[in-house]
Design a protein around this motif. Structure first.
Motif, PDB file in Angstrom:
ATOM      1  N   SER A   1       0.832  -1.213   0.000  1.00  0.00           N
ATOM      2  CA  SER A   1       0.000   0.000   0.000  1.00  0.00           C
ATOM      3  C   SER A   1       0.857   1.250   0.000  1.00  0.00           C
ATOM      4  O   SER A   1       0.501   2.264  -0.611  1.00  0.00           O
ATOM      5  CB  SER A   1      -0.916   0.017   1.227  1.00  0.00           C
ATOM      6  OG  SER A   1      -1.786  -1.091   1.233  1.00  0.00           O
ATOM      7  N   GLY A   2       1.963   1.194   0.705  1.00  0.00           N
ATOM      8  CA  GLY A   2       2.898   2.306   0.688  1.00  0.00           C
ATOM      9  C   GLY A   2       2.320   3.606   1.206  1.00  0.00           C
ATOM     10  O   GLY A   2       2.733   4.678   0.792  1.00  0.00           O
ATOM     11  N   GLY A   3       1.348   3.547   2.114  1.00  0.00           N
ATOM     12  CA  GLY A   3       0.764   4.762   2.662  1.00  0.00           C
ATOM     13  C   GLY A   3      -0.264   5.416   1.774  1.00  0.00           C
ATOM     14  O   GLY A   3      -0.768   6.499   2.085  1.00  0.00           O
ATOM     15  N   GLN A   4      -0.622   4.772   0.658  1.00  0.00           N
ATOM     16  CA  GLN A   4      -1.569   5.391  -0.266  1.00  0.00           C
ATOM     17  C   GLN A   4      -3.020   5.084   0.076  1.00  0.00           C
ATOM     18  O   GLN A   4      -3.928   5.681  -0.496  1.00  0.00           O
ATOM     19  CB  GLN A   4      -1.271   4.927  -1.698  1.00  0.00           C
ATOM     20  CG  GLN A   4       0.075   5.397  -2.204  1.00  0.00           C
ATOM     21  CD  GLN A   4       0.277   5.051  -3.663  1.00  0.00           C
ATOM     22  OE1 GLN A   4      -0.599   5.265  -4.485  1.00  0.00           O
ATOM     23  NE2 GLN A   4       1.434   4.512  -3.994  1.00  0.00           N
ATOM     24  N   GLY A   5      -3.243   4.131   0.985  1.00  0.00           N
ATOM     25  CA  GLY A   5      -4.613   3.808   1.357  1.00  0.00           C
ATOM     26  C   GLY A   5      -5.204   4.844   2.299  1.00  0.00           C
ATOM     27  O   GLY A   5      -4.498   5.656   2.893  1.00  0.00           O
ATOM     28  N   TYR A   6      -6.503   4.815   2.417  1.00  0.00           N
ATOM     29  CA  TYR A   6      -7.206   5.711   3.329  1.00  0.00           C
ATOM     30  C   TYR A   6      -7.831   4.894   4.449  1.00  0.00           C
ATOM     31  O   TYR A   6      -8.377   3.812   4.216  1.00  0.00           O
ATOM     32  CB  TYR A   6      -8.309   6.484   2.595  1.00  0.00           C
ATOM     33  CG  TYR A   6      -7.806   7.529   1.643  1.00  0.00           C
ATOM     34  CD1 TYR A   6      -7.591   8.837   2.067  1.00  0.00           C
ATOM     35  CD2 TYR A   6      -7.527   7.218   0.318  1.00  0.00           C
ATOM     36  CE1 TYR A   6      -7.118   9.802   1.197  1.00  0.00           C
ATOM     37  CE2 TYR A   6      -7.053   8.179  -0.565  1.00  0.00           C
ATOM     38  CZ  TYR A   6      -6.856   9.472  -0.115  1.00  0.00           C
ATOM     39  OH  TYR A   6      -6.391  10.424  -0.974  1.00  0.00           O
ATOM     40  N   SER A   7      -7.768   5.418   5.672  1.00  0.00           N
ATOM     41  CA  SER A   7      -8.475   4.792   6.777  1.00  0.00           C
ATOM     42  C   SER A   7      -9.953   5.141   6.686  1.00  0.00           C
ATOM     43  O   SER A   7     -10.320   6.285   6.405  1.00  0.00           O
ATOM     44  CB  SER A   7      -7.907   5.276   8.119  1.00  0.00           C
ATOM     45  OG  SER A   7      -6.569   4.869   8.268  1.00  0.00           O
ATOM     46  N   ASP A   8     -10.794   4.132   6.933  1.00  0.00           N
ATOM     47  CA  ASP A   8     -12.240   4.355   6.863  1.00  0.00           C
ATOM     48  C   ASP A   8     -12.688   5.420   7.856  1.00  0.00           C
ATOM     49  O   ASP A   8     -12.130   5.556   8.956  1.00  0.00           O
ATOM     50  CB  ASP A   8     -12.998   3.063   7.203  1.00  0.00           C
ATOM     51  CG  ASP A   8     -12.887   2.011   6.124  1.00  0.00           C
ATOM     52  OD1 ASP A   8     -12.255   2.277   5.092  1.00  0.00           O
ATOM     53  OD2 ASP A   8     -13.435   0.914   6.334  1.00  0.00           O
ATOM     54  N   SER A   9     -13.720   6.152   7.487  1.00  0.00           N
ATOM     55  CA  SER A   9     -14.407   7.033   8.419  1.00  0.00           C
ATOM     56  C   SER A   9     -15.263   6.190   9.356  1.00  0.00           C
ATOM     57  O   SER A   9     -16.042   5.340   8.905  1.00  0.00           O
ATOM     58  CB  SER A   9     -15.297   8.018   7.661  1.00  0.00           C
ATOM     59  OG  SER A   9     -16.287   8.562   8.507  1.00  0.00           O
ATOM     60  N   ILE A  10     -15.123   6.398  10.648  1.00  0.00           N
ATOM     61  CA  ILE A  10     -15.930   5.659  11.623  1.00  0.00           C
ATOM     62  C   ILE A  10     -17.413   5.904  11.377  1.00  0.00           C
ATOM     63  O   ILE A  10     -18.229   4.971  11.361  1.00  0.00           O
ATOM     64  CB  ILE A  10     -15.533   6.076  13.059  1.00  0.00           C
ATOM     65  CG1 ILE A  10     -14.146   5.506  13.399  1.00  0.00           C
ATOM     66  CG2 ILE A  10     -16.572   5.609  14.081  1.00  0.00           C
ATOM     67  CD1 ILE A  10     -13.617   5.952  14.734  1.00  0.00           C
ATOM     68  N   GLU A  11     -17.777   7.164  11.161  1.00  0.00           N
ATOM     69  CA  GLU A  11     -19.188   7.498  10.979  1.00  0.00           C
ATOM     70  C   GLU A  11     -19.764   6.855   9.719  1.00  0.00           C
ATOM     71  O   GLU A  11     -20.901   6.373   9.716  1.00  0.00           O
ATOM     72  CB  GLU A  11     -19.367   9.021  10.928  1.00  0.00           C
ATOM     73  CG  GLU A  11     -19.069   9.740  12.237  1.00  0.00           C
ATOM     74  CD  GLU A  11     -17.592   9.942  12.506  1.00  0.00           C
ATOM     75  OE1 GLU A  11     -17.242  10.372  13.618  1.00  0.00           O
ATOM     76  OE2 GLU A  11     -16.764   9.657  11.599  1.00  0.00           O
TER      77      GLU A  11
ATOM     78  N   SER B   1     -22.686   3.954   9.528  1.00  0.00           N
ATOM     79  CA  SER B   1     -23.932   4.205   8.803  1.00  0.00           C
ATOM     80  C   SER B   1     -24.193   3.150   7.735  1.00  0.00           C
ATOM     81  O   SER B   1     -25.350   2.821   7.444  1.00  0.00           O
ATOM     82  CB  SER B   1     -23.902   5.605   8.170  1.00  0.00           C
ATOM     83  OG  SER B   1     -22.930   5.674   7.142  1.00  0.00           O
ATOM     84  N   LEU B   2     -23.132   2.598   7.152  1.00  0.00           N
ATOM     85  CA  LEU B   2     -23.302   1.617   6.084  1.00  0.00           C
ATOM     86  C   LEU B   2     -23.560   0.208   6.599  1.00  0.00           C
ATOM     87  O   LEU B   2     -24.243  -0.581   5.938  1.00  0.00           O
ATOM     88  CB  LEU B   2     -22.057   1.599   5.191  1.00  0.00           C
ATOM     89  CG  LEU B   2     -21.804   2.833   4.323  1.00  0.00           C
ATOM     90  CD1 LEU B   2     -20.480   2.700   3.590  1.00  0.00           C
ATOM     91  CD2 LEU B   2     -22.948   3.030   3.329  1.00  0.00           C
ATOM     92  N   TYR B   3     -23.015  -0.124   7.770  1.00  0.00           N
ATOM     93  CA  TYR B   3     -23.088  -1.492   8.277  1.00  0.00           C
ATOM     94  C   TYR B   3     -23.553  -1.479   9.728  1.00  0.00           C
ATOM     95  O   TYR B   3     -23.309  -0.508  10.466  1.00  0.00           O
ATOM     96  CB  TYR B   3     -21.721  -2.177   8.155  1.00  0.00           C
ATOM     97  CG  TYR B   3     -21.170  -2.061   6.764  1.00  0.00           C
ATOM     98  CD1 TYR B   3     -21.688  -2.839   5.735  1.00  0.00           C
ATOM     99  CD2 TYR B   3     -20.181  -1.131   6.464  1.00  0.00           C
ATOM    100  CE1 TYR B   3     -21.224  -2.703   4.434  1.00  0.00           C
ATOM    101  CE2 TYR B   3     -19.710  -0.986   5.172  1.00  0.00           C
ATOM    102  CZ  TYR B   3     -20.239  -1.772   4.161  1.00  0.00           C
ATOM    103  OH  TYR B   3     -19.792  -1.624   2.878  1.00  0.00           O
ATOM    104  N   PRO B   4     -24.198  -2.555  10.175  1.00  0.00           N
ATOM    105  CA  PRO B   4     -24.709  -2.591  11.552  1.00  0.00           C
ATOM    106  C   PRO B   4     -23.602  -2.892  12.556  1.00  0.00           C
ATOM    107  O   PRO B   4     -23.576  -3.951  13.205  1.00  0.00           O
ATOM    108  CB  PRO B   4     -25.753  -3.709  11.488  1.00  0.00           C
ATOM    109  CG  PRO B   4     -25.241  -4.638  10.443  1.00  0.00           C
ATOM    110  CD  PRO B   4     -24.583  -3.767   9.411  1.00  0.00           C
ATOM    111  N   ILE B   5     -22.657  -1.951  12.677  1.00  0.00           N
ATOM    112  CA  ILE B   5     -21.550  -2.114  13.613  1.00  0.00           C
ATOM    113  C   ILE B   5     -21.374  -0.840  14.420  1.00  0.00           C
ATOM    114  O   ILE B   5     -21.823   0.242  14.015  1.00  0.00           O
ATOM    115  CB  ILE B   5     -20.224  -2.436  12.886  1.00  0.00           C
ATOM    116  CG1 ILE B   5     -19.820  -1.290  11.944  1.00  0.00           C
ATOM    117  CG2 ILE B   5     -20.327  -3.756  12.122  1.00  0.00           C
ATOM    118  CD1 ILE B   5     -18.445  -1.476  11.308  1.00  0.00           C
TER     119      ILE B   5
END
Length: 451
Positions: free
Chosen positions: A286-296, A300-304
């Motif tokens: 990945s070399g730092g090019q990935g993005y961390s998911d937004s918690i919010e 909102s998308l999944y029941p977690i």
């Protein structure tokens, strides 16, 4: 069952649709039979079809822009530019390699024990040969185990790419990574090797992550040990519960099925000769090019519900430059059952340091029940969480580069201020007493002001 299935005996055990290379469109129209086969045999057909349309749209935009570029400057000019760009890139690679001393160095990075591996895990050996006069570098991966009856095997493409990632990480950012600079790199592989050329139906389910990172790590650490000022320490292993596939049925949407790859963060950045480990490096590939998911957004998308996301103090590999600290993530389902897959490396074999740097913190996984009690989980396999339960995921930290005693005291103070390093570790590992630093700075300021 899912992508990234470490326990798959072969490609058929992965449970995926297996297609040869087939056309999905002709004359800009879908070939309906192929699309129907996918829609009928994939758990979340609407989600898959949306991904398909997005990929198709990206291809069409690329086609449109290439044709527009041709209309603007013409193919002969573009072809000439490509040749000159590759030649320039090769020249930059020649200059970078001639800065290295000639010679040969080997290193080994060991993947943890998984189902289908030997009891000692999977040692990945790489031998790097630098011919400085000829400005060429070779990475030999042939002295490694045969393909394994699990999903850890690399494809030929990922084996070559992992080795080249280690090389480009090690020599600096000057050479553009393209077909021009690649002319100066040779990667030696053998057929039937876990990091070589697999034979069908060998499973390569995790080909882009676990063992690939071990190849890159061994390569860049070999170069670090070969010459001061080059290479990197090892990056932390990946595929924790913070970076995994989740699935289940969403009670908010009439129990509709969902599958998604969460990327809540794996830190993992290795230290280099010039800087601390990148905090959101994730995998070496990945070399730092990935993005961390937004918690919010994830909630909102999944029941977690995500209960915690933070960093672990004193976990980054100590050194003249420090590895990125471990991350800690805790999450669980809301009013449903949640299934996730663990393929986490680095619990037994954390990231090693280079040139006197120390190793990074190891990965760990726990489940927390409704009473709050923690139970340690195996690093590989399926985890099913019921309502009220959570998974606690601690990622690997990156290894350090150079002796900790050579770290700039100002950097140690900053690390303590940011809670990356405790005061006790600053004194015990880095030999830095913060009160003395503060006193010296205060006296210096007083002398300047005449007090």
């Amino acid at each position: 069952p899912t992508i990234y299935m470490a326990g798959a005996h072969d490609v058929y055990h992965e449970g995926a649709l297996i297609f040869p290379a087939v056309k999905v469109q002709a004359d800009y129209e879908d070939i309906a039979d192929i699309i129907r086969m996918c829609m009928m045999r994939i758990r979340v057909p609407e989600q898959w079809h949306g991904d398909y349309l997005a990929a198709l749209g990206a291809a069409r935009i690329g086609e449109r822009e290439l044709l527009a570029l041709d209309a603007e400057v013409g193919w002969p000019t573009l072809e000439s530019f490509v040749e000159r760009w590759f030649d320039y890139s090769e020249d930059r690679m020649v200059a970078a390699l001639r800065r290295l001393p000639g010679g040969r160095t080997s290193a080994c990075s060991t993947h943890d024990l998984f189902p289908g591996t030997p009891p000692e895990g999977v040692p990945i050996r790489t031998t790097v040969t630098v011919d400085a006069e000829a400005a060429r570098i070779e990475v030999d991966l042939r002295d490694n185990p045969d393909c394994l009856p699990c999903g850890l095997n690399l494809s030929e493409a990922t084996a070559r790419t992992a080795a080249m990632s280690g090389v480009f990480n090690a020599i600096g950012a000057s050479p553009p990574p393209n077909a021009g600079s690649f002319r100066r790199v040779k990667v030696r592989l053998r057929q039937g090797c876990v990091v070589g050329i697999p034979i069908h139906p060998t499973s390569c389910s995790l080909a882009t992550t676990n063992i690939a990172d071990r190849v890159s790590n061994a390569t860049q650490r070999a170069i670090a040990e070969h010459a001061e000022g080059f290479g990197m320490a090892e990056g932390g292993a990946v595929a924790t519960a913070a970076d995994t596939v989740i699935s289940g049925h969403d009670p908010r949407a009439d129990d509709a099925p969902f599958v998604n790859h969460l990327t809540l963060t794996d830190t993992c950045g290795p230290a280099s000769p010039a800087e601390d480990g990148w905090l959101t490096m994730d995998s070496i590939g990945s070399g730092g090019q990935g993005y961390s998911d937004s918690i919010e957004v994830d909630e909102s998308l999944y029941p977690i519900r995500i209960a915690e996301r933070g960093l672990v103090v004193d976990s980054g590999g100590a050194g003249r430059f420090r590895g990125a600290p471990s991350s800690i993530i805790e999450y669980g389902p809301v009013n449903c059952t949640l299934t996730l897959i663990l393929n986490s490396d680095g619990e037994i074999n954390p990231a090693l340091g280079a040139r006197g740097g120390l190793k990074g913190g190891a990965s760990r996984h726990y489940t927390r029940d409704a009473s709050g009690a923690l139970t340690e989980r195996a690093r590989c396999g399926e985890v099913v969480l019921e309502p009220g339960e959570t998974i606690v995921s601690i990622s690997c930290a990156g290894g350090g580069y150079g002796p900790p005693s050579e770290r700039d005291p100002a950097r140690v103070k900053r690390d303590v201020d940011e809670a990356y390093v405790s005061r006790a570790a600053a004194e015990a590992i880095y030999a830095v007493v913060l009160d003395a630093i503060a006193t010296a700075a205060l006296r210096k300021d007083g002398a300047k002001s005449g007090k």
